[in-house]
Design an enzyme around this catalytic site. Structure first.
Site, PDB file in Angstrom:
ATOM      1  N   ASP A 127       0.871  -1.166   0.000  1.00 57.45           N
ATOM      2  CA  ASP A 127       0.000   0.000   0.000  1.00 57.45           C
ATOM      3  C   ASP A 127       0.915   1.224   0.000  1.00 57.45           C
ATOM      4  O   ASP A 127       2.139   1.121   0.130  1.00 57.45           O
ATOM      5  CB  ASP A 127      -0.948  -0.023   1.217  1.00 57.45           C
TER       6      ASP A 127
HETATM    7  C1  GLC Z   1      -4.156   4.417  -0.270  1.00 54.63           C
HETATM    8  C2  GLC Z   1      -5.084   3.271   0.059  1.00 54.63           C
HETATM    9  C3  GLC Z   1      -5.161   2.236  -1.006  1.00 54.63           C
HETATM   10  C4  GLC Z   1      -4.971   2.886  -2.357  1.00 54.63           C
HETATM   11  C5  GLC Z   1      -3.544   3.388  -2.420  1.00 54.63           C
HETATM   12  C6  GLC Z   1      -3.234   4.112  -3.744  1.00 54.63           C
HETATM   13  O1  GLC Z   1      -3.462   4.823   0.883  1.00 54.63           O
HETATM   14  O2  GLC Z   1      -4.898   2.599   1.298  1.00 54.63           O
HETATM   15  O3  GLC Z   1      -6.441   1.594  -0.879  1.00 54.63           O
HETATM   16  O4  GLC Z   1      -5.202   1.953  -3.393  1.00 54.63           O
HETATM   17  O5  GLC Z   1      -3.225   4.248  -1.336  1.00 54.63           O
HETATM   18  O6  GLC Z   1      -3.988   5.287  -3.819  1.00 54.63           O
END
Ligand code: GLC
Length: 751
Positions: A284
């Site tokens: 993430d």
């Molecule tokens: C965010 C979220 C995730 C998302 C990623 C990219 O922090 O936790 O669900 O896909 O970053 O935006």
């Protein structure tokens, strides 16, 4: 669970049969791809390999980005959606770097790209895989038109706590429903073939257990037993892995003391070894670097080593792989074979996406945005996701005799908020709000007295309340649009108080004094605590954040052109103090009685000796306000007793359970008949109910339908204490009904 020998043999048979039938061996094309991957890896320096594992956000200093791409330091880019920029970056990657490895462009296309669909929690309330798949397909058509080929969806976190802002992104509290609809979403995103230019790689997130964040506070720790992990939280992820989901995302949370992004048990033992997943695992955003905050790593190098050794192939916006891994390999802390394995997964994804053959985006594809058929699909999804929770005195549908309506509240005309969180590209100018839909469809027939009264959901300015009350007084009925701004939902948007924000409660109380029928329509992301306000409303329609076409959908429902059919995808709590709440809970040693005594019903000296020292709240009872799977229609349905084909079966046999459902009302209506089971006695405590099937159909007034479910011993299985997926002999209850509470029951035995 290792695939059994029988399954492996069956798979081999199927594959070889397919080869014979198709005359072309899918194996040979896979072999050719693997050959190309090996060939590429053999030409790559260690730094170039690590470059593939680095994911950077677009925008910013474009010249620096181009330079990094040219050097091979970036493997994928997120949040770049300008077609020309994407094609230029791709040209540099493919034509100006000696390896010619294309980039993957990624984006959070969660519930639509330009045409915004209802939030996923709302889509789950449709209980309709076709509707969910259609929404994902529209999202893919629009997003790939600008070059996005990887979306970070579906979010499959089992969610039991409305305090958690991200519940809105989930498919609810039930593993079976989340599995069925998660697969539908993956199929919609990935299309017939991942290599088609209008297909996007899906991403199962957040792996795993993020929805159990303690206290409903985002990013918080999770303590999840192996039994809960296996029998609840992993279930939808396993379903989409089996369905071919191309990528997974490691979650932010630490799971039993080890952050998911460094959790080998999750990413290696389960995902790779047990399930055989051969796609990409992406972290993430910054979750590799966050190992330092977690206190697992002292610095970025340690964080990178822990994540890559645990099985995270791509570092999203953490910069620790690109900065540290080359040294870590040279110091022997990470094997180069580990890097090669990660790069293999990444290159395989790029081949599967067809990017080596077709890296560029056709320019001018944007013309398909908001196509009529997309808007129609979005409207259908919104109609089917709205849940009618109360309808006393037949307040709905509005009768022909209504000649004037007071439209009041901050959510009647909120084009941005109606779209919901994670709407990164939907233009609010395209949103049709309830007010606009009302005016367009009924403006010439009905007097519409609109008083916003509160400018936004948190507004506490009560100076327009008098105007709202006057509007109510001069109208036949009040349509009260309450709810949440979208910015109060989604990531990092957790609330300890989930009642209506701002002065909405006070506004409703003031308007109720006008003495007119009130239809409460809530546009929000989470189930908001409403039990104190509910008596003031004759009807209550829960519309979630319904997306671009939410207005026409709501208006068609209010006026009876459409009949509500949505069913709650999460239990609707009576009060926030009950959370986390879920229907498929354990029975405990002291289950609450059917009727519990509340402290306000007891005299002073009675509280100490209140009957039923059992599992419930003295001030909030044992039940949610509305149960999982609940939703009213404008008609009614009756259920006959369950008929079973037998009352005992052996392993491998099936049992058929059927009921006769009748439309006992005066309007056509759609019903979702739900099948639950309960394993009465087992080697582990088992849930009091578990959803194992549902069927959805429309009945005309007085029409009946015999609904039949086939229950195999597969549906009776669970992961026991030894992590064996087994069905244990004994007594089972089977329940069938229109929600998880009002059910018919029967029993059978597994011998
Ligand atoms: C965010 C979220 C995730 C998302 C990623 C990219 O922090 O936790 O669900 O896909 O970053 O935006």
């Amino acid at each position: 669970m290792k695939k059994s020998i029988i399954q492996n043999c069956l798979m081999a048979t199927l594959l070889s049969t397919a080869t014979l039938l198709t005359g072309c061996s899918s194996n040979s094309s896979q072999d050719q791809t693997e050959e190309k991957i090996n060939n590429l890896i053999s030409q790559m320096t260690l730094q170039e390999k690590i470059g593939q594992m680095n994911q950077i956000v677009g925008g910013g200093d474009i010249d620096q980005l181009k330079e990094e791409v040219k050097k091979g330091h970036i493997g994928s880019i997120l949040n770049e959606i300008d077609v020309k920029t994407i094609n230029e970056l791709q040209r540099i990657a493919v034509e100006e770097n000696h390896l010619g490895i294309p980039l993957i462009i990624a984006r959070d296309v969660i519930h639509g790209f330009k045409t915004v669909f209802p939030i996923p929690l709302a889509q789950a309330a449709t209980w309709n895989a076709d509707v969910v798949k259609a929404g994902a397909r529209v999202a893919a058509e629009e997003a790939t038109a600008v070059g996005v080929r990887w979306t970070f969806a579906p979010m499959l976190d089992i969610s039991r706590d409305a305090r958690w802002g991200r519940i809105i992104e989930s498919l609810g509290e039930d593993p079976y429903l989340a599995s069925k609809l998660g697969v539908a979403m993956v199929d919609g995103f990935q299309g017939e073939s991942l290599s088609q230019p209008n297909s996007m790689a899906a991403c199962a997130k957040h792996f795993c257990g993020y929805g159990a964040s303690e206290g409903g506070r985002d990013y918080n720790s999770t303590q999840i037993s192996e039994e809960q992990l296996r029998n609840f939280y992993l279930t939808p992820f396993k379903a989409v892995e089996e369905a071919g989901c191309a990528t997974f995302m490691s979650a932010f949370n630490d799971l039993n003391g080890i952050p998911c992004t460094a959790n080998q048990h999750l990413l290696k033992d389960i995902l790779r070894k047990e399930w055989g997943f051969d796609g990409v695992v992406v972290s993430d955003w910054g979750s590799v670097h966050e190992m330092i905050n977690h206190g697992l790593a002292a610095n970025g190098a340690e964080a990178a080593e822990q994540a890559v050794n645990a099985g995270v192939d791509i570092d999203m916006m953490g910069f620790d792989y690109i900065k540290n891994l080359e040294a870590s390999v040279k110091e022997g802390k990470v094997k180069e074979s580990t890097i090669d394995e990660a790069v293999r997964y990444i290159l395989r994804l790029k081949f599967r996406l067809g990017l080596f053959d077709n890296p560029y985006v056709k320019e001018g594809g944007e013309k398909t945005f908001y196509a009529p058929e997309y808007l129609q699909a979005a409207k259908e999804a919104a109609v089917k996701s709205c849940v009618l929770l109360k309808n006393s005195n037949n307040a709905l549908p509005l009768s022909e005799s209504v000649k004037s309506v007071a439209v009041i509240g901050p959510m009647a005309d909120a084009p941005h908020d109606q779209l919901g969180a994670w709407t990164m590209d939907g233009d609010k100018e395209h949103t049709i709000t309830p007010l606009r839909a009302l005016r367009e469809q009924y403006g010439d027939k009905i007097k519409i007295n609109y008083v916003q009264a509160l400018e936004f959901s948190r507004d506490r300015n009560t100076s327009n309340f008098a105007a709202a009350v006057n509007a109510a007084r001069s109208s036949d009925v009040v349509l009260f649009f309450a709810g949440e701004e979208s910015s109060l939902t989604g990531e990092a948007k957790c609330l300890a108080d989930i009642t209506l924000p701002g002065a909405q409660k006070e506004l409703l109380a003031a308007v109720s004094k006008a003495g007119k029928p009130i239809v409460l329509i809530i546009l929000a992301g989470r189930p908001v605590e409403i039990h104190k306000e509910l008596p003031m409303a004759d009807a209550f329609l829960y519309a979630w954040h319904p997306g671009t076409m939410g207005g026409p959908a709501i208006v068609d429902l209010l006026f009876g052109k459409e009949t509500p059919s949505g069913k709650l995808s999460v239990s609707y709590p009576l009060t926030v103090g009950q959370l986390p709440y879920y229907y498929n809970h354990k029975n405990t040693g002291r289950p609450a009685h059917e009727k519990v005594q509340l402290m306000d019903d007891l005299q002073q000296n009675e509280v100490q000796t209140s009957l039923g020292m059992t599992c419930y709240y003295l001030d909030a009872g044992k039940d949610p306000l509305y149960p999982f799977g609940y939703g009213l229609s404008y008609t009614t349905f009756s259920y006959g007793d369950i008929q079973l084909s037998t009352d005992n079966i052996k392993e491998g046999q099936n049992i058929k359970a059927s009921v006769i459902v009748k439309n006992t009302g005066t309007r056509k209506g759609m019903e979702t008949v739900q099948l639950y089971i309960r394993d009465m006695f087992a080697s582990l405590t088992r849930p009091v109910k578990e959803l194992k099937g549902f069927q959805q159909f429309t009945l005309e007034p007085n029409e009946t339908k015999t609904v039949e479910f086939t229950i195999s011993t597969e549906e009776l299985k669970f992961f026991n204490a030894a992590n064996e997926f087994v069905a244990e002999p004994g007594e089972f209850s089977v329940f069938i009904g229109g929600n998880s509470r009002d059910v018919k029951e029967s029993k059978f035995t597994l011998n």
